[in-house]
Write a protein that holds these residues in place. Sequence first.
Motif, PDB file in Angstrom:
ATOM      1  N   ALA A   1     -10.553 -15.947   6.906  1.00  0.00           N
ATOM      2  CA  ALA A   1     -11.975 -15.573   6.775  1.00  0.00           C
ATOM      3  C   ALA A   1     -13.046 -16.591   6.986  1.00  0.00           C
ATOM      4  O   ALA A   1     -12.600 -17.829   6.420  1.00  0.00           O
ATOM      5  CB  ALA A   1     -12.296 -14.889   5.549  1.00  0.00           C
TER       6      ALA A   1
ATOM      7  N   ASN B   1     -11.463  -4.659  -0.486  1.00  0.00           N
ATOM      8  CA  ASN B   1     -11.378  -3.359   0.170  1.00  0.00           C
ATOM      9  C   ASN B   1     -11.895  -2.332  -0.671  1.00  0.00           C
ATOM     10  O   ASN B   1     -11.281  -1.799  -1.772  1.00  0.00           O
ATOM     11  CB  ASN B   1     -10.049  -2.993   0.740  1.00  0.00           C
TER      12      ASN B   1
ATOM     13  N   VAL C   1      -7.208 -11.231  -0.379  1.00  0.00           N
ATOM     14  CA  VAL C   1      -8.166 -10.297   0.267  1.00  0.00           C
ATOM     15  C   VAL C   1      -8.567 -10.474   1.799  1.00  0.00           C
ATOM     16  O   VAL C   1      -8.546  -9.865   2.624  1.00  0.00           O
ATOM     17  CB  VAL C   1      -9.454 -10.340  -0.638  1.00  0.00           C
TER      18      VAL C   1
ATOM     19  N   ALA D   1      -7.924  -8.501   5.144  1.00  0.00           N
ATOM     20  CA  ALA D   1      -8.954  -7.788   5.956  1.00  0.00           C
ATOM     21  C   ALA D   1      -8.458  -8.264   7.560  1.00  0.00           C
ATOM     22  O   ALA D   1      -8.548  -7.585   8.630  1.00  0.00           O
ATOM     23  CB  ALA D   1     -10.191  -8.585   5.733  1.00  0.00           C
TER      24      ALA D   1
ATOM     25  N   GLU E   1      -5.586  -6.328   8.936  1.00  0.00           N
ATOM     26  CA  GLU E   1      -5.980  -5.039   8.862  1.00  0.00           C
ATOM     27  C   GLU E   1      -4.830  -4.296   8.078  1.00  0.00           C
ATOM     28  O   GLU E   1      -4.372  -3.010   8.055  1.00  0.00           O
ATOM     29  CB  GLU E   1      -6.182  -4.424  10.244  1.00  0.00           C
TER      30      GLU E   1
ATOM     31  N   SER F   1      -4.455  -2.602   4.083  1.00  0.00           N
ATOM     32  CA  SER F   1      -5.187  -2.021   3.234  1.00  0.00           C
ATOM     33  C   SER F   1      -4.538  -2.329   1.855  1.00  0.00           C
ATOM     34  O   SER F   1      -3.610  -2.109   1.455  1.00  0.00           O
ATOM     35  CB  SER F   1      -5.117  -0.357   3.170  1.00  0.00           C
TER      36      SER F   1
END
Length: 253
Positions: free
Chosen positions: A135, A144, A200, A204, A207, A209
Amino acid sequence: MLLTEFEETIKAIINPEDLIESLKDFPMVAVSCFARETFARILAGFSHREIARTSMANIEIPVYEVLLDGQSIALYNSPVGASACVAIAEDLAAMGMQKLVLFGTCGVLNEAIAATSVIVPTAALRDEGTSFHYAPAGNELLLNQAAQQVLLDFLNEEKISHSQGKVWTTDGIYRETIDKLNRRKEAGAVCVDMECAAMVAWAAFREVSLCQFFYAADHLSEEKWDPRSLGNDADLDEKDKVAAIALAVAQRL
């Protein structure tokens, strides 16, 4: 600064799918924890079978399947530490995992949070390195919200008391100084862990959850460190109840 060099490109020099095969009928949902004894007690409570195995340089990670009311759930014992935890999660995602419920201990920054009580993180303060590869650079990441809401709905319906707040994720466990502690508390942190921010960011990016939560262990304060329920063999019956929460949430996901 090197950690600002995030690249959005998916393809890397080495990719999980280069080493791990996708497995037919692999469970869509997985549950994982960090404590060995808690994990062993989960397995002992259900009929289970080994469906896969992955590894790091010095550890093998077996993956098991259990059926909960006819629903197939994968179980594995996560290694401790941001990079190790993410690396194994990468393997499971390559096998076919699409959703993950991850739980484990955390240090609490507020003495009022009772030992083994549930903490639901809202955001993770990034004081580790792994998340910056998944990220863009920044101080914190939101969890999420959809997955965390499934957890919160369950806790509220079952009238299970819990706390919410930010988690301080650090990979420098012997560098948690008083000044850092106070700055993280001022930023809204109620607890500290070693993996959440990285997981986290990874989830993300891939993809997946992710639903992650903690149960309170040691207490950090300016006065002294109190280990409280930290350790594999402490308060095992209460930790079993936390494991039951994770399994119930996995069924809802």
